[in-house]
Design a protein around this motif. Sequence first.
Motif, PDB file in Angstrom:
ATOM      1  N   ILE A  27      35.989  39.143  54.270  1.00 47.73           N
ATOM      2  CA  ILE A  27      36.248  38.171  53.192  1.00 47.73           C
ATOM      3  C   ILE A  27      37.659  37.599  53.297  1.00 47.73           C
ATOM      4  O   ILE A  27      37.896  36.426  53.017  1.00 47.73           O
ATOM      5  CB  ILE A  27      35.991  38.766  51.780  1.00 47.73           C
ATOM      6  CG1 ILE A  27      35.944  37.617  50.763  1.00 47.73           C
ATOM      7  CG2 ILE A  27      36.993  39.833  51.404  1.00 47.73           C
ATOM      8  CD1 ILE A  27      35.479  38.001  49.383  1.00 47.73           C
ATOM      9  N   GLY A  43      33.486  32.911  45.442  1.00 51.37           N
ATOM     10  CA  GLY A  43      33.317  34.057  46.334  1.00 51.37           C
ATOM     11  C   GLY A  43      32.435  35.114  45.714  1.00 51.37           C
ATOM     12  O   GLY A  43      32.551  35.422  44.529  1.00 51.37           O
ATOM     13  N   ALA A  44      31.533  35.644  46.511  1.00 50.41           N
ATOM     14  CA  ALA A  44      30.709  36.779  46.085  1.00 50.41           C
ATOM     15  C   ALA A  44      30.853  37.846  47.145  1.00 50.41           C
ATOM     16  O   ALA A  44      30.458  37.643  48.288  1.00 50.41           O
ATOM     17  CB  ALA A  44      29.251  36.347  45.946  1.00 50.41           C
ATOM     18  N   SER A  45      31.470  38.964  46.771  1.00 50.25           N
ATOM     19  CA  SER A  45      31.615  40.018  47.770  1.00 50.25           C
ATOM     20  C   SER A  45      31.416  41.361  47.112  1.00 50.25           C
ATOM     21  O   SER A  45      31.743  41.537  45.942  1.00 50.25           O
ATOM     22  CB  SER A  45      32.993  39.965  48.423  1.00 50.25           C
ATOM     23  OG  SER A  45      33.919  40.754  47.738  1.00 50.25           O
ATOM     24  N   GLN A  46      30.852  42.296  47.877  1.00 47.32           N
ATOM     25  CA  GLN A  46      30.672  43.629  47.325  1.00 47.32           C
ATOM     26  C   GLN A  46      32.032  44.280  47.176  1.00 47.32           C
ATOM     27  O   GLN A  46      33.011  43.884  47.793  1.00 47.32           O
ATOM     28  CB  GLN A  46      29.768  44.467  48.221  1.00 47.32           C
ATOM     29  CG  GLN A  46      30.377  44.836  49.556  1.00 47.32           C
ATOM     30  CD  GLN A  46      29.343  45.475  50.459  1.00 47.32           C
ATOM     31  OE1 GLN A  46      28.234  45.009  50.553  1.00 47.32           O
ATOM     32  NE2 GLN A  46      29.731  46.539  51.113  1.00 47.32           N
ATOM     33  N   LYS A  51      38.992  42.078  48.446  1.00 47.04           N
ATOM     34  CA  LYS A  51      38.967  40.772  47.766  1.00 47.04           C
ATOM     35  C   LYS A  51      40.323  40.399  47.164  1.00 47.04           C
ATOM     36  O   LYS A  51      40.736  39.242  47.238  1.00 47.04           O
ATOM     37  CB  LYS A  51      37.896  40.808  46.669  1.00 47.04           C
ATOM     38  CG  LYS A  51      37.796  39.543  45.846  1.00 47.04           C
ATOM     39  CD  LYS A  51      36.775  39.675  44.728  1.00 47.04           C
ATOM     40  CE  LYS A  51      37.115  40.805  43.810  1.00 47.04           C
ATOM     41  NZ  LYS A  51      36.190  40.935  42.676  1.00 47.04           N
ATOM     42  N   PHE A 180      35.349  34.381  41.369  1.00 44.04           N
ATOM     43  CA  PHE A 180      34.689  35.519  42.031  1.00 44.04           C
ATOM     44  C   PHE A 180      33.700  36.172  41.078  1.00 44.04           C
ATOM     45  O   PHE A 180      34.035  36.470  39.926  1.00 44.04           O
ATOM     46  CB  PHE A 180      35.727  36.563  42.475  1.00 44.04           C
ATOM     47  CG  PHE A 180      36.661  36.048  43.538  1.00 44.04           C
ATOM     48  CD1 PHE A 180      36.305  36.105  44.881  1.00 44.04           C
ATOM     49  CD2 PHE A 180      37.881  35.488  43.200  1.00 44.04           C
ATOM     50  CE1 PHE A 180      37.162  35.620  45.868  1.00 44.04           C
ATOM     51  CE2 PHE A 180      38.740  34.996  44.178  1.00 44.04           C
ATOM     52  CZ  PHE A 180      38.377  35.063  45.512  1.00 44.04           C
ATOM     53  N   THR A 183      27.509  38.702  40.954  1.00 43.21           N
ATOM     54  CA  THR A 183      26.169  38.131  40.759  1.00 43.21           C
ATOM     55  C   THR A 183      26.312  36.701  40.239  1.00 43.21           C
ATOM     56  O   THR A 183      27.369  36.325  39.740  1.00 43.21           O
ATOM     57  CB  THR A 183      25.353  38.958  39.745  1.00 43.21           C
ATOM     58  OG1 THR A 183      26.073  39.005  38.504  1.00 43.21           O
ATOM     59  CG2 THR A 183      25.121  40.368  40.252  1.00 43.21           C
ATOM     60  N   MET A 184      25.248  35.919  40.356  1.00 46.26           N
ATOM     61  CA  MET A 184      25.341  34.505  39.989  1.00 46.26           C
ATOM     62  C   MET A 184      24.130  34.070  39.149  1.00 46.26           C
ATOM     63  O   MET A 184      23.344  33.226  39.560  1.00 46.26           O
ATOM     64  CB  MET A 184      25.444  33.660  41.268  1.00 46.26           C
ATOM     65  CG  MET A 184      25.991  32.257  41.056  1.00 46.26           C
ATOM     66  SD  MET A 184      27.657  32.163  40.407  1.00 46.26           S
ATOM     67  CE  MET A 184      28.592  32.884  41.733  1.00 46.26           C
ATOM     68  N   GLU A 201      32.234  28.080  49.717  1.00 47.25           N
ATOM     69  CA  GLU A 201      31.568  29.328  49.318  1.00 47.25           C
ATOM     70  C   GLU A 201      31.769  30.412  50.374  1.00 47.25           C
ATOM     71  O   GLU A 201      31.634  30.161  51.562  1.00 47.25           O
ATOM     72  CB  GLU A 201      30.068  29.096  49.110  1.00 47.25           C
ATOM     73  CG  GLU A 201      29.771  28.300  47.851  1.00 47.25           C
ATOM     74  CD  GLU A 201      28.294  28.324  47.482  1.00 47.25           C
ATOM     75  OE1 GLU A 201      27.635  29.355  47.753  1.00 47.25           O
ATOM     76  OE2 GLU A 201      27.813  27.316  46.942  1.00 47.25           O
ATOM     77  N   THR A 203      30.426  34.367  50.937  1.00 51.30           N
ATOM     78  CA  THR A 203      29.562  35.439  50.449  1.00 51.30           C
ATOM     79  C   THR A 203      29.552  36.574  51.463  1.00 51.30           C
ATOM     80  O   THR A 203      29.295  36.348  52.640  1.00 51.30           O
ATOM     81  CB  THR A 203      28.111  34.941  50.241  1.00 51.30           C
ATOM     82  OG1 THR A 203      28.140  33.836  49.334  1.00 51.30           O
ATOM     83  CG2 THR A 203      27.241  36.036  49.663  1.00 51.30           C
ATOM     84  N   ARG A 206      26.147  41.082  49.277  1.00 54.97           N
ATOM     85  CA  ARG A 206      26.256  41.616  47.932  1.00 54.97           C
ATOM     86  C   ARG A 206      25.477  42.910  47.725  1.00 54.97           C
ATOM     87  O   ARG A 206      25.859  43.757  46.976  1.00 54.97           O
ATOM     88  CB  ARG A 206      25.708  40.605  46.924  1.00 54.97           C
ATOM     89  CG  ARG A 206      26.684  39.538  46.557  1.00 54.97           C
ATOM     90  CD  ARG A 206      26.025  38.627  45.570  1.00 54.97           C
ATOM     91  NE  ARG A 206      26.045  37.264  46.077  1.00 54.97           N
ATOM     92  CZ  ARG A 206      25.546  36.249  45.443  1.00 54.97           C
ATOM     93  NH1 ARG A 206      24.955  36.435  44.291  1.00 54.97           N
ATOM     94  NH2 ARG A 206      25.601  35.032  45.946  1.00 54.97           N
TER      95      ARG A 206
END
Length: 400
Positions: A27, A43-46, A51, A180, A183-184, A201, A203, A206
Amino acid sequence: MLFSELGLSEPVLKAVEKCGYEHPTPIQEQAIPIILEGRDLIGASQTGTGKTAAFALPLLTKLQPIGKPQILVLEPTRELADQVAEAFAEYGEFTGLKVALLYGGVGYGKQTEDLKNGADIVVATPGRLVDHFYRGTMRFGEVKALVLDEVDRMLDMGFLPIVRKIVNLCPWEGRQTLFFSATMPPVIAGFAKWCLTDPAEVTIARREVAATISHAFYPVALDQRDELLLALLKGTDFHSVMIFTRTRKEADAVCGMLKQHGYRGEVAVMHSDIPQKERMEALKGFKSGKYDILVATDVAARGIDISGVTHVINYRVPENAEDYVHRIGRTGRAEASGDAFTIMTADEVDFATAVENFIGKPIERKKLDGFDYTYTALLEDKPVKSVRKSKPAGPKRRRR
């Protein structure tokens, strides 16, 4: 790739080197160039992917000290705000930029002083930030970058109306917004559309458990849960372990049980009923190594960055499948390895299946060598049906 190839400033690179980092996580590699370009980002990151550094390093690179808030970071909880402010201070050590941390549950004195002393970076929880605005101690006129972190969690906590107000208080012209959310759902997607302009974007998987984490379910009879927890601790060479419970009452009970069995000075508990000061002391004590074991509810599960957690134990299978990924993500962070054990009883089979469906793969069932198991069908190799009772159907109504 090396951090030195990403276009970061010399003072920031010096701090990165001091922290001992050489290679960016995925990321960071993706987000840093985008943020340096000045683009908005979604941004979507586990959790555990690095991050915070992904947005802090490039933002610090772009700023010069002017003694007024230029970066505003919103966090859903005090613990996360404290952690992110600490990261900005660490990464910005050689930049001359000052950080102010604003959150509720404590007095205004030091926070007001930090703002008056010329903070360039403000990390805050939404409620306390608005309080400072009404008190005239926080001004938004020079804000160049707005970071909305863990937005899905802010939605869960009912903060979205306040966050919308804060977004409107910041200048729209020339503002860079970084968004960030793990979930979305539609309401968050709509909110992102409203506050971002042509965002890039990023990702990062996730629903996956980090490849650095070895994890398994440990089936056991209902009345042997505590016994197995003690055996797992005894048979494990841990340096720091987090034990997650579903409820605050259960966290207190597990902490008390561990103390009764000899883990006295080295265990701390952390949940939302504990006063803020004590929670921060428990977290700091666990980070510093004063405590080896931290028993916590999900208030501590998401985002809290404690490097060096060697093991995570779920006292029960989480009811929410996504919490499984967040909880065990406390270990194996940023490319380090870690182990996660989840104690599972027959009434939790449905939850275990939901976790496996969520991450898209089966989770190994393991037995602890040398443990004197009471028989349970869960220990059989064949799949076990849930023993959770379905709700009885309501009385049938006559047709008229």
